[in-house]
Write an enzyme that holds these catalytic residues in place. Structure first.
Site, PDB file in Angstrom:
ATOM      1  N   VAL A  52      72.046  51.434  24.050  1.00 33.67           N
ATOM      2  CA  VAL A  52      71.682  52.724  23.949  1.00 33.67           C
ATOM      3  C   VAL A  52      71.274  53.758  23.745  1.00 33.67           C
ATOM      4  O   VAL A  52      71.097  55.176  23.794  1.00 33.67           O
ATOM      5  CB  VAL A  52      70.698  52.165  22.104  1.00 33.67           C
ATOM      6  CG1 VAL A  52      68.965  52.035  22.919  1.00 33.67           C
ATOM      7  CG2 VAL A  52      70.471  53.561  21.193  1.00 33.67           C
ATOM      8  N   TYR A  53      70.661  53.461  25.438  1.00 29.85           N
ATOM      9  CA  TYR A  53      71.035  54.556  26.510  1.00 29.85           C
ATOM     10  C   TYR A  53      72.245  55.526  27.208  1.00 29.85           C
ATOM     11  O   TYR A  53      73.079  54.816  27.252  1.00 29.85           O
ATOM     12  CB  TYR A  53      70.274  54.745  27.574  1.00 29.85           C
ATOM     13  CG  TYR A  53      68.648  53.341  27.234  1.00 29.85           C
ATOM     14  CD1 TYR A  53      68.278  52.770  26.243  1.00 29.85           C
ATOM     15  CD2 TYR A  53      68.522  52.778  28.709  1.00 29.85           C
ATOM     16  CE1 TYR A  53      66.911  52.505  26.128  1.00 29.85           C
ATOM     17  CE2 TYR A  53      67.474  51.560  28.665  1.00 29.85           C
ATOM     18  CZ  TYR A  53      66.712  52.151  27.492  1.00 29.85           C
ATOM     19  OH  TYR A  53      65.501  51.265  27.432  1.00 29.85           O
ATOM     20  N   SER A  54      72.033  56.856  26.641  1.00 26.72           N
ATOM     21  CA  SER A  54      71.117  57.377  26.073  1.00 26.72           C
ATOM     22  C   SER A  54      71.339  58.051  24.981  1.00 26.72           C
ATOM     23  O   SER A  54      71.935  59.464  25.070  1.00 26.72           O
ATOM     24  CB  SER A  54      70.669  58.743  27.483  1.00 26.72           C
ATOM     25  OG  SER A  54      71.796  59.047  27.874  1.00 26.72           O
ATOM     26  N   GLY A  63      75.050  54.375  25.606  1.00 32.50           N
ATOM     27  CA  GLY A  63      76.545  53.857  27.101  1.00 32.50           C
ATOM     28  C   GLY A  63      76.574  54.280  28.119  1.00 32.50           C
ATOM     29  O   GLY A  63      76.722  54.147  29.114  1.00 32.50           O
TER      30      GLY A  63
END
Length: 317
Positions: A52-54, A63
């Site tokens: 989930v980043y960012s 991703g």
């Protein structure tokens, strides 16, 4: 450097983990590469990210951090030198969320592709998913381990009853177990972890890899009176939560021990965590090599019993 096992898994890491939610965001690719290079050259090997980043950044979908790490792995080679931990379950824009078997299968392929690797060392449930039975989630992870795509699994944001239940399901079903937990834990935020959660982890050999270890920067001392932090997005929250009599006692104790150790206050704050029961390694997040250098000696910093007691007393919940 000392290596610590993550729970009952075969994974061993040095006592500091590099958090990478800044990669591809506030740390561009070049800066991220420099941070990764410096971290590994200093003798550390564990890198933590999440699919989930960012996605919270306008124009991002998630991703981005995994993609930067994948590019670094491809450029540097020697995949076996590092332990890559990523997470699944938080909402990915245009992708999905949760811990259903079907979503885990879909999500792991996305992470493997972005990371440009054939396997993930530690695959973690980012958030609990009460809608999906634990046995479905754990059996899905078990299949990934047996296929060689994942080496071990962990959890994040699980409370003591839920973690205990997950461990029981793993034993009853004869499938893989959570070998790590990722809670918020630092000198300021002790109460939530040091109750039932820590007890469950220690009793069941669940290695703790904690985050928010500097309390949004408060434990570095930069929020002392007279210091301008108007550019910090955390200023109001930090003042509301930590700037009080207890917070001032903690900073005073940190300053005392840091002077004795010829170390930074940040290093001392993290070294205290390394010495706590159940802790495998704290996670540090940085945006520059300079910030990393303020913490790089943690793995070699040993606080004596008196210093640990001074810090524990000053920060007692």
């Amino acid at each position: 450097m000392q290596q610590r096992k993550i729970g009952r898994s075969d994974l061993k890491i040095a006592p500091l983990v590099l958090g990478t939610n800044t990669f591809g965001w506030s740390a561009d690719t070049q800066t991220s590469f420099a941070i990764l290079d410096a971290f590994v050259e200093a003798g550390y090997n564990a890198i933590d990210t999440a699919d989930v980043y960012s996605c919270w950044v306008p124009g991002h979908v998630g991703g981005e951090s995994e993609t930067v790490i994948g590019e670094w792995l491809k450029a540097r080679g020697r995949r076996e030198r590092v332990v890559i931990a990523t997470k699944v379950g938080a909402r990915m824009l245009n992708w999905g969320e949760g811990l259903s078997a079907s979503y885990i299968v879909k999500a792991v392929e996305g992470s493997l592709k972005r990371l440009q690797t054939d396997y993930i060392d530690l695959y973690q449930s980012h958030v609990d998913d009460a809608r999906t039975p634990l046995d479905e989630t754990l059996e899905a992870y078990d299949r990934l381990i047996k296929s060689g795509k994942v080496r071990a699994i962990g959890a994040s944001h699980y409370d003591a009853p839920r973690l205990s239940e997950a461990l029981r399901v793993s034993q009853d079903k004869g499938v893989c177990r959570y070998n790590s937990l990722q809670p918020r834990y630092n000198l300021c935020d002790r109460a939530d972890f040091e109750t039932a959660v820590q007890e469950v982890c220690v009793k069941n050999d669940v290695g703790v890899i904690c985050y928010s270890v500097l309390a949004k920067g408060f434990l570095t001392g930069k929020y002392r009176p007279g210091v301008d932090n108007s550019q910090s997005k955390w200023e109001e929250m930090v003042k509301r939560r930590y700037v009080n009599d207890r917070g001032r006692r903690i900073l005073s104790a940190l300053e005392e021990v840091a002077e004795e150790q010829n170390a930074t206050q940040a290093e001392v704050a993290v070294a205290w965590l390394v010495a706590q029961p159940g802790i495998v390694a704290p996670i540090i997040g940085v945006r520059s090599v300079g910030q990393l250098n303020d913490l790089i000696n943690v793995g070699r910093l040993a606080l004596d019993k008196r210093q640990l007691d001074v810090l524990s007393a000053a920060s007692a919940p």
